[in-house]
Design a protein around this motif. Structure first.
Motif, PDB file in Angstrom:
ATOM      1  N   VAL A  70       0.837  -1.201   0.000  1.00 21.01           N
ATOM      2  CA  VAL A  70       0.000   0.000   0.000  1.00 21.01           C
ATOM      3  C   VAL A  70       0.877   1.258   0.000  1.00 21.01           C
ATOM      4  O   VAL A  70       0.634   2.216  -0.749  1.00 21.01           O
ATOM      5  CB  VAL A  70      -0.947   0.008   1.220  1.00 21.01           C
ATOM      6  N   ALA A  71       1.931   1.266   0.846  1.00 22.28           N
ATOM      7  CA  ALA A  71       2.835   2.419   0.911  1.00 22.28           C
ATOM      8  C   ALA A  71       3.540   2.631  -0.424  1.00 22.28           C
ATOM      9  O   ALA A  71       3.677   3.765  -0.892  1.00 22.28           O
ATOM     10  CB  ALA A  71       3.860   2.208   2.029  1.00 22.28           C
ATOM     11  N   PHE A  74       1.147   4.168  -2.834  1.00 18.05           N
ATOM     12  CA  PHE A  74       0.903   5.561  -2.472  1.00 18.05           C
ATOM     13  C   PHE A  74       2.035   6.459  -2.950  1.00 18.05           C
ATOM     14  O   PHE A  74       1.803   7.520  -3.551  1.00 18.05           O
ATOM     15  CB  PHE A  74       0.730   5.686  -0.957  1.00 18.05           C
ATOM     16  N   PHE A  75       3.288   6.050  -2.704  1.00 14.90           N
ATOM     17  CA  PHE A  75       4.439   6.873  -3.086  1.00 14.90           C
ATOM     18  C   PHE A  75       4.623   6.943  -4.593  1.00 14.90           C
ATOM     19  O   PHE A  75       5.195   7.904  -5.106  1.00 14.90           O
ATOM     20  CB  PHE A  75       5.713   6.341  -2.420  1.00 14.90           C
ATOM     21  N   ASN A  77       2.054   6.872  -6.722  1.00 11.74           N
ATOM     22  CA  ASN A  77       0.780   7.339  -7.288  1.00 11.74           C
ATOM     23  C   ASN A  77       0.068   6.263  -8.100  1.00 11.74           C
ATOM     24  O   ASN A  77      -0.520   6.540  -9.148  1.00 11.74           O
ATOM     25  CB  ASN A  77       0.999   8.589  -8.165  1.00 11.74           C
ATOM     26  N   LEU A  80      -4.446   1.423  -5.271  1.00  8.31           N
ATOM     27  CA  LEU A  80      -4.216   0.539  -4.135  1.00  8.31           C
ATOM     28  C   LEU A  80      -4.255  -0.916  -4.594  1.00  8.31           C
ATOM     29  O   LEU A  80      -5.131  -1.305  -5.364  1.00  8.31           O
ATOM     30  CB  LEU A  80      -5.287   0.758  -3.064  1.00  8.31           C
TER      31      LEU A  80
END
Length: 200
Positions: A70-71, A74-75, A77, A80
């Motif tokens: 997930v991280a 997120f980083f 873009n 999920l």
């Protein structure tokens, strides 16, 4: 004395939590060949071994890996990842019942250090100790040995053994997880002014 003990406990707790996040969110710390191809984090290397040897259920490994996936999304873009099929991005699908290879034995320090780092990250949340520090030092020693002995030479630079600069931060936080060592630093800092006053 009480003040130094309180500060040491606070610093150790904060360092333990940061260390836990660095391991759980899978910040790239190195690059080393593994069963899944190339692994860049202690949790990824540990998970590839756990899935291949079936020491714990795959669902438990997925639970460990998902926060990092997930991280990473997120980083970068990205969308999920789906919990049920995100393991495909880790190339773990073909690891079931994989035999122990020569590379596994050759990089035993990195593998053992990764196990200790992951275990230490969780243990330190309850009781900060030296497990994280020992694990981090083992990883650094194993990677440095690979580089020094020339085992990391590869025609493809993207597959050569590599130690990320972020490893130095992880080492600092792992050291600060040890409450006794932090207290020794406070004591030595307090002793210097008194020593200077005596000499002056």
């Amino acid at each position: 004395m009480a003040s130094s003990k309180k500060w040491a406990t606070t610093i150790s707790s904060i360092a333990s939590f940061i260390y836990f996040l660095l391991i759980l969110l899978q910040i790239p710390l190195f690059r080393v060949p593994c069963r899944a191809g190339i692994c860049t984090t202690p949790l990824e290397l540990t998970s590839s071994q756990l899935i291949a040897t079936k020491l714990i259920p795959e669902a438990a490994v997925k639970t460990l890996l998902y926060p990092g996936a997930v991280a990473n999304a997120f980083f970068n873009n990205n969308a999920l990842p789906n919990y049920y099929n995100f393991l495909k991005s880790y190339r773990f699908a073909s690891l079931n019942s994989a035999p122990v290879t020569f590379d596994d034995l050759q990089q035993i320090e990195v593998l053992a250090g990764s196990y200790l780092s992951v275990a230490g990250a969780f243990v330190c949340l309850v009781k900060p100790g030296r497990i994280s520090l020992f694990g981090t030092l083992l990883i650094i020693w194993g990677l440095a040995r690979e580089v020094i002995m020339g085992n990391s030479v590869d025609s493809n630079p993207g597959k050569a053994v590599y130690i990320s600069p972020a490893m130095s931060f992880v080492l600092v936080f792992a050291f600060l997880c040890v409450r006794k060592d932090v207290r020794k630093i406070f004591r030595s800092c307090r002793g210097r002014p008194a020593l200077k006053a005596k000499l002056g």
